[in-house]
Design a protein around this motif. Structure first.
Motif: not given
Length: 421
Positions: A224, A238-240, A242, A245-246
């Motif tokens: 990521r 932003k998507e990557e 998030n 963070l997951t």
């Protein structure tokens, strides 16, 4: 200690010999002397009776006649009133033992014997007592050496065992010595060795499990971050981010689970969760890695299923199976969900050569691998599945089909029975 045991045993024997030996020498010396004196007295009485009887019968009395009535090596002096004294034998010189007997008419008989005979008898007795004492001392020394060896050798072995435990070698010796106290110490050391071995095994296993379970989230997190580093699209970043963070949350969950299992492996945190979310997450997480390898990963089967378990642990099991297919399998990897009885089944299969026939029954054992890998991924995955009441099985070897079975109904805790009034 060996020297002290021998010296103490020898000291006890010497004291016993000194006390009883001296007493025995005194008693035997007196007994021999008294016996010699009694023999002389008896000889004098017997000789005076012979003299009296011949005088009464008016028979001749001569030295030759009386010599037959006296023991050889003894001397006798017979005095008869009105007659010259008679001598029988040779008069001894030096210290003598003598006895005098008198008759009713003034006759007197004196019998003498050299004390050297008594001295020789006492000497022979002392030699016998000394030989017995020497034999007793030799026997005591041999017994002391044997007992010292019997005690010191086990103590040396026990000291070596304790030193070996301290140096990190926890192998029990299972050696016993026939001494209850020492065998008890050996039992305790062997039990300690087994506990230390289990602790070391658990620590090594924890280290291996931690390295393996942390590798997958770290790899996904790394992918990521690489996606973020090569893109300029803010939405993609932003998507990557998030997703990263997951992965961090998943990594934290893995660490907490490892620490929990290290404290108490029986502690579980099974809950009812949405199985679709976990399967979808894994498919999306591994799709870039499969795309880079020129392969595909898909999902199929029944949707909307709920299962009982720990979502993080189920995700780790699926990640281990997907990674195993990526490394050892081929073609498209498929995750299929289905229901059998009161269980939910997640099957992971690919189009590769499958599991070798000689590894089918041992594929879940640690250090067992078809290629040059750690061989602990599937073993860790099975442990994670069983920790929450599930199970992981190999349904088919060629092509490989792994199945994770999870319960659909949460187990109710058994309430304590109330007393009937």
């Amino acid at each position: 200690m060996r020297r002290r045991l021998i010296n103490s045993t020898l000291a006890v024997v010497l004291v016993v010999i000194a006390v009883f030996g001296v007493s025995l020498v005194i008693v035997e010396t007196r007994t021999i002397s008294n016996s010699a004196q009694e023999s002389i007295d008896s000889e004098a009485l017997r000789l005076i009776s012979v003299v009296e009887s011949r005088l009464l019968e008016d028979e001749r009395i001569s030295s030759a006649l009386l010599s037959q009535q006296i023991t050889s090596k003894r001397y006798a002096l017979i005095k008869i009133p009105g007659r010259p004294p008679l001598e029988v034998g040779k008069r001894p010189t030096g210290s003598v033992i003598s006895s005098t007997a008198e008759g009713e008419h003034g006759e007197q008989v004196t019998v003498e014997e050299s004390r050297s005979a008594v001295t020789r008898e006492v000497g022979r007795t002392l030699m016998i007592i000394g030989a017995v004492a020497l034999l007793a001392i030799v026997s005591a020394v041999l017994l002391a050496v044997r007992q010292a060896n019997k005690l010191t050798s086990p103590l040396t072995d026990l000291a070596e065992t304790a030193e070996r435990l301290g140096s990190g070698d926890p192998r029990p010796r299972h050696k016993r010595y026939g001494v209850p106290e020492l065998d008890r110490v050996a039992d305790v050391l062997d039990a300690s060795a087994e506990r230390i071995a289990r602790m070391l095994t658990a620590e090594r296993r924890l280290a291996a499990d931690a390295s393996h379970q942390l590798r997958t989230p770290l790899t996904a997190l790394s992918m990521r971050i690489e996606e973020i580093s090569v893109t300029d699209d803010p939405d993609t970043v932003k998507e990557e981010a998030n997703i990263a963070l997951t992965q961090v949350e998943r990594l934290t969950d893995v660490v907490e689970r490892l620490l929990t299992n290290a404290r108490d492996p029986r502690t579980g945190s099974a809950v009812v969760f949405d199985l679709d979310e976990v399967v979808k997450q894994q498919v999306e997480e591994w799709r870039p890695a499969y795309r880079s390898a020129g392969r595909a990963i898909v999902r199929s089967g029944k949707q909307g299923l709920r299962a009982v378990g720990t979502p993080g642990a189920v995700a780790q099991v699926l990640a281990a199976l997907i990674e195993n297919s990526l490394m050892h399998g081929g073609g498209t990897v498929a995750l299929r969900t289905r229901v059998t009885g009161n269980q939910v089944v997640i099957e992971v299969t690919d189009e590769g050569p499958g599991v070798p026939s000689d590894l089918g029954a041992r594929i879940f054992e640690r250090t067992i691998s078809g290629r040059n890998s750690t061989g602990i991924g599937l073993a860790v995955a099975r442990d994670l599945a069983e920790a929450d009441g599930g199970r992981l099985e190999l349904l088919q070897q060629q092509p490989a089909v792994f199945a994770l079975f999870l319960s659909r109904v949460a187990l109710k805790r058994k309430e304590p029975e109330r007393p009937v009034r």
